[in-house]
Write a protein that holds these residues in place. Structure first.
Motif, mmCIF file in Angstrom:
data_model
loop_
_atom_site.group_PDB
_atom_site.id
_atom_site.type_symbol
_atom_site.label_atom_id
_atom_site.label_comp_id
_atom_site.label_asym_id
_atom_site.label_seq_id
_atom_site.Cartn_x
_atom_site.Cartn_y
_atom_site.Cartn_z
ATOM 1 N N HIS A 1 -10.323 -4.312 -28.273
ATOM 2 C CA HIS A 1 -8.880 -4.543 -28.320
ATOM 3 C C HIS A 1 -8.196 -3.794 -27.167
ATOM 4 O O HIS A 1 -8.577 -2.674 -26.826
ATOM 5 C CB HIS A 1 -8.300 -4.098 -29.666
ATOM 6 C CG HIS A 1 -8.687 -2.713 -30.067
ATOM 7 N ND1 HIS A 1 -9.819 -2.447 -30.824
ATOM 8 C CD2 HIS A 1 -8.122 -1.515 -29.818
ATOM 9 C CE1 HIS A 1 -9.914 -1.150 -31.016
ATOM 10 N NE2 HIS A 1 -8.904 -0.551 -30.417
ATOM 11 N N LYS B 1 -5.639 -10.642 -23.248
ATOM 12 C CA LYS B 1 -5.734 -9.300 -23.821
ATOM 13 C C LYS B 1 -6.141 -9.398 -25.295
ATOM 14 O O LYS B 1 -5.489 -10.095 -26.082
ATOM 15 C CB LYS B 1 -4.378 -8.596 -23.696
ATOM 16 C CG LYS B 1 -4.415 -7.122 -24.088
ATOM 17 C CD LYS B 1 -3.063 -6.478 -23.800
ATOM 18 C CE LYS B 1 -3.014 -5.049 -24.297
ATOM 19 N NZ LYS B 1 -1.682 -4.444 -24.088
ATOM 20 N N ARG C 1 -6.806 -8.373 -29.223
ATOM 21 C CA ARG C 1 -5.932 -7.731 -30.196
ATOM 22 C C ARG C 1 -6.717 -7.016 -31.283
ATOM 23 O O ARG C 1 -7.917 -7.222 -31.443
ATOM 24 C CB ARG C 1 -4.990 -8.762 -30.823
ATOM 25 C CG ARG C 1 -3.950 -9.301 -29.828
ATOM 26 C CD ARG C 1 -2.953 -10.180 -30.548
ATOM 27 N NE ARG C 1 -2.428 -9.513 -31.728
ATOM 28 C CZ ARG C 1 -2.028 -10.131 -32.847
ATOM 29 N NH1 ARG C 1 -2.104 -11.454 -32.917
ATOM 30 N NH2 ARG C 1 -1.563 -9.445 -33.863
ATOM 31 N N LYS C 2 -5.978 -6.191 -32.019
ATOM 32 C CA LYS C 2 -6.583 -5.412 -33.107
ATOM 33 C C LYS C 2 -5.818 -5.664 -34.398
ATOM 34 O O LYS C 2 -4.588 -5.628 -34.414
ATOM 35 C CB LYS C 2 -6.527 -3.930 -32.742
ATOM 36 C CG LYS C 2 -6.902 -2.988 -33.876
ATOM 37 C CD LYS C 2 -7.060 -1.561 -33.386
ATOM 38 C CE LYS C 2 -5.754 -0.799 -33.397
ATOM 39 N NZ LYS C 2 -5.945 0.670 -33.292
ATOM 40 N N SER D 1 -11.403 -6.400 -33.886
ATOM 41 C CA SER D 1 -10.965 -6.810 -32.551
ATOM 42 C C SER D 1 -11.300 -8.276 -32.342
ATOM 43 O O SER D 1 -12.386 -8.728 -32.728
ATOM 44 C CB SER D 1 -11.662 -5.966 -31.481
ATOM 45 O OG SER D 1 -11.373 -4.598 -31.668
ATOM 46 N N CYS E 1 -10.118 -12.104 -29.845
ATOM 47 C CA CYS E 1 -9.340 -12.738 -28.785
ATOM 48 C C CYS E 1 -8.422 -13.784 -29.414
ATOM 49 O O CYS E 1 -8.908 -14.739 -30.026
ATOM 50 C CB CYS E 1 -10.267 -13.408 -27.774
ATOM 51 S SG CYS E 1 -9.333 -14.415 -26.587
ATOM 52 N N PRO E 2 -7.114 -13.611 -29.267
ATOM 53 C CA PRO E 2 -6.190 -14.550 -29.915
ATOM 54 C C PRO E 2 -6.272 -15.963 -29.340
ATOM 55 O O PRO E 2 -5.844 -16.909 -29.992
ATOM 56 C CB PRO E 2 -4.813 -13.927 -29.660
ATOM 57 C CG PRO E 2 -4.997 -13.014 -28.500
ATOM 58 C CD PRO E 2 -6.414 -12.538 -28.551
#
Length: 272
Positions: free
Chosen positions: A243, A253, A255-256, A265, A267-268
DNA sequence: CGATTCCCCTGATAGC
DNA sequence: TGCTATCAGGGGAATC
Protein backbone atom coordinates in the motif's frame (compact mmCIF):
# COMPACT_ATOMS: atom_id res chain seq x y z
CA UNK A 1 4.70 -14.76 9.39
CA UNK A 2 4.78 -18.50 8.90
CA UNK A 3 1.93 -19.66 6.69
CA UNK A 4 1.54 -22.89 4.75
CA UNK A 5 4.68 -22.53 2.57
CA UNK A 6 6.89 -21.50 5.49
CA UNK A 7 5.65 -24.34 7.69
CA UNK A 8 6.03 -26.78 4.79
CA UNK A 9 9.64 -25.66 4.32
CA UNK A 10 10.38 -26.20 7.99
CA UNK A 11 8.72 -29.61 8.00
CA UNK A 12 10.76 -30.77 5.02
CA UNK A 13 14.00 -29.76 6.73
CA UNK A 14 12.94 -31.34 10.00
CA UNK A 15 12.69 -34.79 8.41
CA UNK A 16 16.34 -35.21 9.49
CA UNK A 17 14.97 -35.79 13.00
CA UNK A 18 12.72 -38.74 12.16
CA UNK A 19 13.96 -41.87 13.92
CA UNK A 20 15.79 -39.89 16.59
CA UNK A 21 14.92 -39.54 20.24
CA UNK A 22 14.02 -36.44 22.25
CA UNK A 23 16.35 -36.64 25.24
CA UNK A 24 15.45 -33.46 27.13
CA UNK A 25 13.81 -30.06 26.93
CA UNK A 26 14.69 -26.73 28.51
CA UNK A 27 12.89 -23.41 28.18
CA UNK A 28 12.88 -19.86 29.46
CA UNK A 29 9.27 -19.44 28.31
CA UNK A 30 7.29 -22.20 30.01
CA UNK A 31 3.98 -20.55 29.22
CA UNK A 32 4.21 -21.81 25.64
CA UNK A 33 3.56 -25.42 26.68
CA UNK A 34 0.43 -27.49 27.23
CA UNK A 35 0.16 -29.24 29.57
CA UNK A 36 2.27 -27.18 31.95
CA UNK A 37 5.98 -27.24 31.37
CA UNK A 38 6.92 -29.73 34.12
CA UNK A 39 4.48 -32.35 32.88
CA UNK A 40 5.31 -31.65 29.24
CA UNK A 41 9.00 -32.05 29.90
CA UNK A 42 8.52 -35.26 31.89
CA UNK A 43 6.29 -36.83 29.23
CA UNK A 44 8.39 -35.95 26.21
CA UNK A 45 11.68 -37.29 27.52
CA UNK A 46 13.00 -40.35 25.73
CA UNK A 47 10.26 -40.40 23.12
CA UNK A 48 11.21 -41.40 19.61
CA UNK A 49 10.16 -39.19 16.69
CA UNK A 50 8.26 -41.46 14.30
CA UNK A 51 6.96 -38.87 11.83
CA UNK A 52 6.81 -35.11 11.26
CA UNK A 53 3.95 -33.77 9.15
CA UNK A 54 2.27 -30.49 8.33
CA UNK A 55 -1.44 -29.85 8.71
CA UNK A 56 -2.42 -26.31 7.69
CA UNK A 57 0.00 -24.12 9.70
CA UNK A 58 0.50 -26.77 12.38
CA UNK A 59 3.40 -29.19 12.68
CA UNK A 60 2.42 -32.60 14.01
CA UNK A 61 5.16 -34.79 15.47
CA UNK A 62 4.14 -38.41 15.91
CA UNK A 63 6.04 -39.77 18.90
CA UNK A 64 6.42 -43.20 20.44
CA UNK A 65 3.93 -44.35 23.09
CA UNK A 66 0.98 -42.89 21.19
CA UNK A 67 1.87 -39.27 21.75
CA UNK A 68 1.51 -36.30 19.42
CA UNK A 69 3.39 -33.03 19.68
CA UNK A 70 1.47 -30.28 17.91
CA UNK A 71 3.40 -27.06 17.27
CA UNK A 72 2.09 -23.75 15.95
CA UNK A 73 4.49 -20.92 15.09
CA UNK A 74 1.87 -18.15 15.25
CA UNK A 75 3.65 -14.91 14.30
CA UNK A 76 7.37 -15.28 14.84
CA UNK A 77 8.18 -18.89 15.65
CA UNK A 78 10.57 -21.19 13.81
CA UNK A 79 12.86 -24.11 14.51
CA UNK A 80 16.63 -24.08 14.05
CA UNK A 81 18.82 -27.16 13.83
CA UNK A 82 22.01 -26.83 15.87
CA UNK A 83 24.85 -28.90 17.29
CA UNK A 84 24.86 -27.35 20.75
CA UNK A 85 23.03 -25.10 23.19
CA UNK A 86 24.58 -21.85 22.02
CA UNK A 87 21.57 -19.80 20.84
CA UNK A 88 21.66 -19.30 17.09
CA UNK A 89 19.40 -16.26 17.44
CA UNK A 90 18.57 -13.76 20.15
CA UNK A 91 15.06 -15.00 20.84
CA UNK A 92 15.65 -18.72 21.35
CA UNK A 93 12.98 -19.78 23.87
CA UNK A 94 13.25 -23.57 23.96
CA UNK A 95 15.96 -26.19 23.43
CA UNK A 96 15.17 -29.81 22.55
CA UNK A 97 18.13 -32.12 23.09
CA UNK A 98 17.92 -34.76 20.36
CA UNK A 99 19.88 -38.00 20.06
CA UNK A 100 22.85 -37.98 17.71
CA UNK A 101 24.21 -34.69 18.98
CA UNK A 102 21.44 -32.51 17.58
CA UNK A 103 19.92 -29.57 19.43
CA UNK A 104 16.61 -28.31 18.10
CA UNK A 105 16.19 -24.65 19.02
CA UNK A 106 12.86 -22.83 18.96
CA UNK A 107 13.07 -19.13 18.15
CA UNK A 108 10.06 -16.97 18.92
CA UNK A 109 10.41 -13.23 19.46
CA UNK A 110 6.80 -12.57 20.44
CA UNK A 111 6.30 -15.78 22.41
CA UNK A 112 3.02 -16.55 20.65
CA UNK A 113 4.10 -19.99 19.50
CA UNK A 114 2.39 -22.96 21.14
CA UNK A 115 3.59 -26.49 21.78
CA UNK A 116 0.95 -29.02 22.81
CA UNK A 117 1.61 -32.60 23.85
CA UNK A 118 -1.35 -34.95 23.81
CA UNK A 119 -2.53 -38.51 23.38
CA UNK A 120 -2.75 -39.66 19.82
CA UNK A 121 -6.43 -40.53 20.09
CA UNK A 122 -7.45 -37.11 21.36
CA UNK A 123 -5.04 -34.81 19.60
CA UNK A 124 -7.47 -33.75 16.88
CA UNK A 125 -9.88 -32.39 19.46
CA UNK A 126 -7.38 -31.06 21.94
CA UNK A 127 -5.48 -29.07 19.36
CA UNK A 128 -8.39 -27.93 17.27
CA UNK A 129 -7.06 -29.78 14.24
CA UNK A 130 -10.46 -31.34 13.66
CA UNK A 131 -11.99 -28.00 12.71
CA UNK A 132 -9.51 -27.33 9.92
CA UNK A 133 -10.71 -27.19 6.34
CA UNK A 134 -9.26 -28.76 3.22
CA UNK A 135 -5.52 -28.75 2.44
CA UNK A 136 -5.18 -26.43 -0.56
CA UNK A 137 -2.18 -28.29 -2.00
CA UNK A 138 -3.78 -31.69 -1.46
CA UNK A 139 -5.34 -33.76 -4.23
CA UNK A 140 -8.79 -33.46 -2.75
CA UNK A 141 -8.81 -29.70 -3.26
CA UNK A 142 -10.45 -29.15 -6.64
CA UNK A 143 -12.43 -26.38 -8.27
CA UNK A 144 -15.79 -28.06 -7.51
CA UNK A 145 -14.68 -28.47 -3.89
CA UNK A 146 -13.80 -24.78 -3.64
CA UNK A 147 -17.19 -23.86 -5.11
CA UNK A 148 -18.94 -26.11 -2.63
CA UNK A 149 -16.98 -24.64 0.29
CA UNK A 150 -17.88 -21.08 -0.65
CA UNK A 151 -21.32 -21.42 -2.22
CA UNK A 152 -23.36 -20.72 0.89
CA UNK A 153 -20.88 -18.36 2.50
CA UNK A 154 -21.57 -14.72 3.01
CA UNK A 155 -19.04 -12.02 3.69
CA UNK A 156 -15.83 -10.84 2.12
CA UNK A 157 -13.50 -12.87 -0.03
CA UNK A 158 -10.39 -12.28 2.05
CA UNK A 159 -12.19 -13.18 5.27
CA UNK A 160 -13.02 -16.54 3.71
CA UNK A 161 -9.43 -17.08 2.56
CA UNK A 162 -8.22 -16.49 6.12
CA UNK A 163 -10.87 -18.78 7.64
CA UNK A 164 -8.95 -21.92 8.59
CA UNK A 165 -12.14 -23.99 8.75
CA UNK A 166 -12.70 -23.51 5.02
CA UNK A 167 -9.32 -23.75 3.27
CA UNK A 168 -6.51 -24.35 5.77
CA UNK A 169 -3.08 -22.73 5.77
CA UNK A 170 -3.53 -19.36 4.09
CA UNK A 171 -2.50 -16.29 6.11
CA UNK A 172 -2.31 -12.57 5.48
CA UNK A 173 0.55 -12.59 2.98
CA UNK A 174 -0.74 -15.28 0.65
CA UNK A 175 -4.34 -14.07 0.95
CA UNK A 176 -3.31 -10.68 -0.45
CA UNK A 177 -1.28 -12.31 -3.21
CA UNK A 178 -4.12 -14.66 -4.15
CA UNK A 179 -6.63 -11.80 -4.39
CA UNK A 180 -4.23 -9.79 -6.52
CA UNK A 181 -3.41 -12.72 -8.78
CA UNK A 182 -7.10 -13.45 -9.29
CA UNK A 183 -7.78 -9.75 -10.02
CA UNK A 184 -10.39 -9.76 -7.27
CA UNK A 185 -11.01 -7.03 -4.72
CA UNK A 186 -10.35 -8.53 -1.29
CA UNK A 187 -13.61 -7.07 -0.01
CA UNK A 188 -15.64 -8.66 -2.82
CA UNK A 189 -18.74 -10.35 -1.45
CA UNK A 190 -18.60 -14.07 -2.06
CA UNK A 191 -22.20 -14.23 -3.21
CA UNK A 192 -21.33 -11.84 -6.06
CA UNK A 193 -18.48 -13.91 -7.48
CA UNK A 194 -18.88 -15.17 -11.05
CA UNK A 195 -17.97 -18.70 -12.21
CA UNK A 196 -14.80 -17.34 -13.81
CA UNK A 197 -13.84 -15.72 -10.50
CA UNK A 198 -13.97 -19.08 -8.73
CA UNK A 199 -11.79 -20.57 -11.42
CA UNK A 200 -9.22 -17.78 -11.11
CA UNK A 201 -9.35 -17.98 -7.34
CA UNK A 202 -8.77 -21.72 -7.37
CA UNK A 203 -5.82 -21.42 -9.73
CA UNK A 204 -4.25 -18.61 -7.72
CA UNK A 205 -4.57 -20.44 -4.41
CA UNK A 206 -2.60 -23.34 -5.84
CA UNK A 207 -0.19 -21.14 -7.77
CA UNK A 208 0.72 -18.74 -4.95
CA UNK A 209 1.15 -21.44 -2.34
CA UNK A 210 3.22 -23.63 -4.66
CA UNK A 211 5.40 -20.65 -5.54
CA UNK A 212 5.84 -19.94 -1.84
CA UNK A 213 6.99 -23.50 -1.22
CA UNK A 214 9.30 -23.44 -4.24
CA UNK A 215 10.87 -20.21 -2.94
CA UNK A 216 11.24 -21.71 0.55
CA UNK A 217 8.91 -19.18 2.11
CA UNK A 218 8.46 -15.44 2.46
CA UNK A 219 10.89 -13.65 4.80
CA UNK A 220 9.69 -10.19 5.69
CA UNK A 221 10.05 -10.17 9.44
CA UNK A 222 11.49 -13.09 11.31
CA UNK A 223 10.87 -16.19 9.28
CA UNK A 224 13.91 -18.40 8.67
CA UNK A 225 14.40 -22.01 7.64
CA UNK A 226 15.97 -24.53 10.02
CA UNK A 227 19.43 -23.39 8.98
CA UNK A 228 18.62 -19.75 9.68
CA UNK A 229 18.30 -18.75 6.04
CA UNK A 230 15.50 -16.55 4.74
CA UNK A 231 13.19 -17.52 1.92
CA UNK A 232 13.02 -15.88 -1.50
CA UNK A 233 9.30 -15.42 -2.00
CA UNK A 234 9.32 -11.85 -0.66
CA UNK A 235 11.03 -10.83 -3.91
CA UNK A 236 7.97 -11.89 -5.91
CA UNK A 237 5.20 -10.20 -3.91
CA UNK A 238 2.73 -8.09 -5.89
CA UNK A 239 0.39 -6.91 -3.13
CA UNK A 240 1.28 -7.72 0.47
CA UNK A 241 2.35 -4.58 2.37
CA UNK A 242 2.62 -2.64 -0.90
CA UNK A 243 0.00 0.00 0.00
CA UNK A 244 1.21 3.47 -0.92
CA UNK A 245 3.45 2.02 -3.64
CA UNK A 246 2.65 1.89 -7.36
CA UNK A 247 1.01 -1.30 -8.61
CA UNK A 248 3.57 -3.43 -10.44
CA UNK A 249 1.06 -3.98 -13.25
CA UNK A 250 -0.62 -0.63 -13.85
CA UNK A 251 1.25 1.89 -11.70
CA UNK A 252 -1.82 2.96 -9.74
CA UNK A 253 -1.09 3.77 -6.11
CA UNK A 254 -2.05 0.74 -4.04
CA UNK A 255 -4.46 1.11 -1.13
CA UNK A 256 -4.83 -0.27 2.36
CA UNK A 257 -8.00 -1.45 4.11
CA UNK A 258 -8.79 -3.64 7.13
CA UNK A 259 -10.58 -6.94 6.72
CA UNK A 260 -11.21 -9.05 9.82
CA UNK A 261 -8.64 -6.96 11.71
CA UNK A 262 -5.96 -7.67 9.11
CA UNK A 263 -4.18 -5.05 7.05
CA UNK A 264 -5.02 -5.66 3.41
CA UNK A 265 -3.17 -4.14 0.43
CA UNK A 266 -4.67 -4.10 -3.04
CA UNK A 267 -4.70 -2.26 -6.36
CA UNK A 268 -7.97 -0.36 -6.80
CA UNK A 269 -7.64 -0.56 -10.58
CA UNK A 270 -6.54 -4.19 -11.12
CA UNK A 271 -8.76 -5.69 -8.42
CA UNK A 272 -12.48 -5.13 -8.93
C1' DC B 1 -24.97 -19.98 16.33
C1' DG B 2 -22.40 -16.48 13.88
C1' DA B 3 -19.92 -12.22 14.18
C1' DT B 4 -16.98 -9.20 16.72
C1' DT B 5 -13.57 -7.99 20.31
C1' DC B 6 -9.98 -8.95 23.33
C1' DC B 7 -5.73 -10.96 24.42
C1' DC B 8 -1.11 -12.85 24.26
C1' DC B 9 4.02 -10.34 23.22
C1' DT B 10 7.99 -7.70 21.41
C1' DG B 11 10.14 -4.79 18.09
C1' DA B 12 9.62 -1.36 14.59
C1' DT B 13 7.91 2.92 13.59
C1' DA B 14 5.45 7.31 14.21
C1' DG B 15 4.80 11.40 16.62
C1' DC B 16 6.18 14.97 19.64
C1' DT C 1 17.94 12.77 20.98
C1' DG C 2 14.86 10.28 23.57
C1' DC C 3 10.66 9.31 25.24
C1' DT C 4 5.84 7.41 24.74
C1' DA C 5 2.01 5.77 21.87
C1' DT C 6 0.62 2.94 18.24
C1' DC C 7 0.73 -0.84 15.25
C1' DA C 8 1.49 -5.59 13.54
C1' DG C 9 -0.87 -10.23 13.74
C1' DG C 10 -2.98 -16.26 14.34
C1' DG C 11 -6.09 -18.19 16.69
C1' DG C 12 -8.49 -19.22 20.99
C1' DA C 13 -11.56 -17.39 24.42
C1' DA C 14 -14.89 -14.30 25.80
C1' DT C 15 -18.57 -11.43 24.62
C1' DC C 16 -22.21 -9.40 21.88
Amino acid sequence: MPELPEVETQVRDLQALVGRKILDLTSDTPKSFRPDFKEFQRKIRNKKILAIERRAKFIVFTLSQNLKLVVHFRMTGHFLLAQDFIPLEKAIRHFFKISGGIVLQFSDIRKFGTLVLCEEKSHLKVCGLAKLGVEPLGESFTLPVLREILQNKKGKLKAALLDQTLVAGIGNIYADEICFGASLHPASLIQNLEPQDFKNLFQEIKKQLRKGVRNRGTTIGEYRDTRGRGGKNQNTLMAYKRHGLPCKICGTKMRKIKIVQRTTSFCPKCQK
